[in-house]
Write a protein that holds these residues in place. Structure first.
Motif, short mmCIF file in Angstrom:
data_model
loop_
_atom_site.label_atom_id
_atom_site.label_comp_id
_atom_site.label_asym_id
_atom_site.label_seq_id
_atom_site.Cartn_x
_atom_site.Cartn_y
_atom_site.Cartn_z
N TYR A 114 14.59 14.28 2.68
CA TYR A 114 14.44 15.47 3.51
C TYR A 114 13.05 15.51 4.16
O TYR A 114 12.92 15.79 5.36
CB TYR A 114 14.67 16.75 2.69
N GLU A 115 12.02 15.21 3.38
CA GLU A 115 10.66 15.21 3.92
C GLU A 115 10.49 14.12 4.97
O GLU A 115 9.79 14.31 5.97
CB GLU A 115 9.65 15.06 2.79
N ARG A 116 11.13 12.95 4.79
CA ARG A 116 11.10 11.88 5.80
C ARG A 116 11.78 12.37 7.08
O ARG A 116 11.30 12.11 8.18
CB ARG A 116 11.79 10.62 5.30
N ALA A 117 12.90 13.07 6.93
CA ALA A 117 13.59 13.61 8.11
C ALA A 117 12.70 14.60 8.85
O ALA A 117 12.67 14.60 10.09
CB ALA A 117 14.90 14.27 7.69
N GLN A 118 11.98 15.41 8.11
CA GLN A 118 11.06 16.37 8.74
C GLN A 118 9.93 15.64 9.48
O GLN A 118 9.56 16.03 10.59
CB GLN A 118 10.48 17.32 7.69
N ASN B 159 0.85 -1.19 0.00
CA ASN B 159 0.00 0.00 0.00
C ASN B 159 0.89 1.24 0.00
O ASN B 159 2.08 1.15 0.29
CB ASN B 159 -0.90 0.01 1.25
N PRO B 160 0.35 2.41 -0.30
CA PRO B 160 1.18 3.62 -0.28
C PRO B 160 1.89 3.77 1.07
O PRO B 160 1.34 3.45 2.12
CB PRO B 160 0.17 4.75 -0.50
N SER B 161 3.10 4.28 1.01
CA SER B 161 3.91 4.46 2.21
C SER B 161 3.29 5.49 3.14
O SER B 161 2.66 6.45 2.70
CB SER B 161 5.32 4.90 1.82
N LEU B 162 3.51 5.29 4.43
CA LEU B 162 3.05 6.25 5.43
C LEU B 162 4.01 7.44 5.52
O LEU B 162 3.64 8.49 6.01
CB LEU B 162 2.96 5.57 6.80
N MET B 163 5.22 7.24 5.05
CA MET B 163 6.25 8.28 5.10
C MET B 163 6.52 8.81 3.70
O MET B 163 6.38 8.08 2.71
CB MET B 163 7.55 7.71 5.68
#
Length: 118
Positions: free
Chosen positions: A89-93, A80-84
């Motif tokens: 950079y956006e994952r780090a945020q 399924n689509p990722s939750l992150m």
């Protein structure tokens, strides 16, 4: 035992984090309500170090700590689509805000509850 079990208690923001991730991914699971004043043998067995919720039990193996549980759910049920976000950079945020909520918002909430009930 079901393939996926979530040990949780009503009103826990950390349990809710795991619950929302399971729901978003469409994972079939069994939710077991824990009484934190009288912890079940299952909770004590699955989280013997901290003895707290939430605990995700997947195929008999426990995963503890809500942020780790969400990451685990995202990696295991990756169809399924990722939750992150996919961008590093956006994952780090996103991780920053998880940490901020855990460290600041929750602590402030606890202080307010202690003050209110004192």
């Amino acid at each position: 035992m079901a393939e996926v079990v979530l040990l949780d208690t009503w009103g826990s923001m950390f349990g809710m984090r795991a619950w929302i991730a399971l729901e978003e991914k469409g994972v079939k699971y069994e939710r077991k309500e824990e009484n934190l004043s009288n912890k079940s043998p299952l909770l004590l067995q699955m989280n013997p170090i901290h003895k707290k919720i939430p605990v995700l039990i997947h195929n008999g193996k426990p995963v503890t700590e809500s942020a780790i549980i969400v990451q685990y759910i995202d990696e295991v049920w990756n169809h399924n689509p990722s939750l992150m976000p996919s961008d590093p950079y956006e994952r780090a945020q996103a991780r920053f805000w998880v940490d901020y909520i855990d460290a600041k918002v929750y602590m402030c909430f606890r202080i307010c509850v202690i003050f209110f009930y004192a």
